[in-house]
Design an enzyme around this catalytic site. Sequence first.
Site, PDB file in Angstrom:
ATOM      1  N   HIS A  87       0.852  -1.186   0.000  1.00 23.88           N
ATOM      2  CA  HIS A  87       0.000   0.000   0.000  1.00 23.88           C
ATOM      3  C   HIS A  87       0.887   1.234   0.000  1.00 23.88           C
ATOM      4  CE1 HIS A  87      -3.619   2.319   1.962  1.00 23.88           C
ATOM      5  NE2 HIS A  87      -3.042   2.987   0.983  1.00 23.88           N
ATOM      6  N   GLU A 145       0.953   8.103  -3.296  1.00 25.37           N
ATOM      7  CA  GLU A 145       1.821   7.634  -2.210  1.00 25.37           C
ATOM      8  C   GLU A 145       3.116   8.444  -2.128  1.00 25.37           C
ATOM      9  OE1 GLU A 145       1.139   5.295   0.203  1.00 25.37           O
ATOM     10  OE2 GLU A 145      -0.869   5.544  -0.642  1.00 25.37           O
ATOM     11  N   HIS A 149       3.218  10.720   1.167  1.00 21.96           N
ATOM     12  CA  HIS A 149       4.064  10.082   2.174  1.00 21.96           C
ATOM     13  C   HIS A 149       5.557  10.135   1.842  1.00 21.96           C
ATOM     14  CE1 HIS A 149       0.470   8.510   4.129  1.00 21.96           C
ATOM     15  NE2 HIS A 149       0.064   8.033   2.964  1.00 21.96           N
TER      16      HIS A 149
END
Length: 288
Positions: A87, A145, A149
């Site tokens: 993920h 992502e 992040h």
Amino acid sequence: MATPPIKVILYMQLLSLFIVAFSVIRINCSWDAEEGLLRKRSGVHQRQFDYFKLSLLWPATACRNTTRCCSSNACCRSNSPSEFTIHGLWADYNDGTWPACCSGPQFDKKEISTLLKPLRKYWPSFSCEAVSNCHHGKGTFWAHEWEKHGTCSYPVVHDEYEYFLTTLNVYFKYNVTGVLFEAGYVPSNSEKYPLGGIISAIQNAFHATPELICSGDDVEELRICFYKDFQPRDCASGSIIRSDRLSSGSCPQYVSLPAYGSWSNKQVAGISFKLCFAVHLLLIFAFI
């Protein structure tokens, strides 16, 4: 001694102000670089993160609600994933919060062109929908992502390529699927496993307590946490076994790892049934 002209005095004062301002800027820039402070796009300082969390998805649970196929949806592959997939690798704080959308370049697929083959296999999307990014738009799962992040992973991770490469390496080194399969926790649509057993298998392998997220009885995500040198550690808000009471996110005491045939195969079976039904109807009407 002659008094300097007014203009000279003003110039000297302005020069002094510039020198002071430049010194302050240099001190701040040096301090930012040394401390690894991250800055949000709003210009607010972002403190450095405390640890990493590698979040893994269980494909069958992710694909359960798939209703539409496209080239980016791994649920639709003839060989859809049968192991945990990535993920994301997230920078987190010990207090349960996390930084997001830190300063850094926008996602550029060309930067990871040499990693596309393993990324498609081990870090796929399970949807056809575009995902929101940090620039008030929508893009790919990978773009989301990295921008949300990956940009907050400095100073451990310095750029987009290093973020994806590092995540893949950690994923391969700490093979969660292999650990669980070896312990007897394999995909099944009928078997339920004790949550404590799954947690113990991870603890014995990596000497750290994971975090699990469930959707009903099905395992949806499993998360492993790491210090900044990527040595495993307990997740700050993860699964806890204490006084015979076990808690892990939304998971019950017994959970399943559902098996999943590819979405395309299921759809083909459904279409075949409909065709057979239609043929039967035609035959019936032909003899009326």
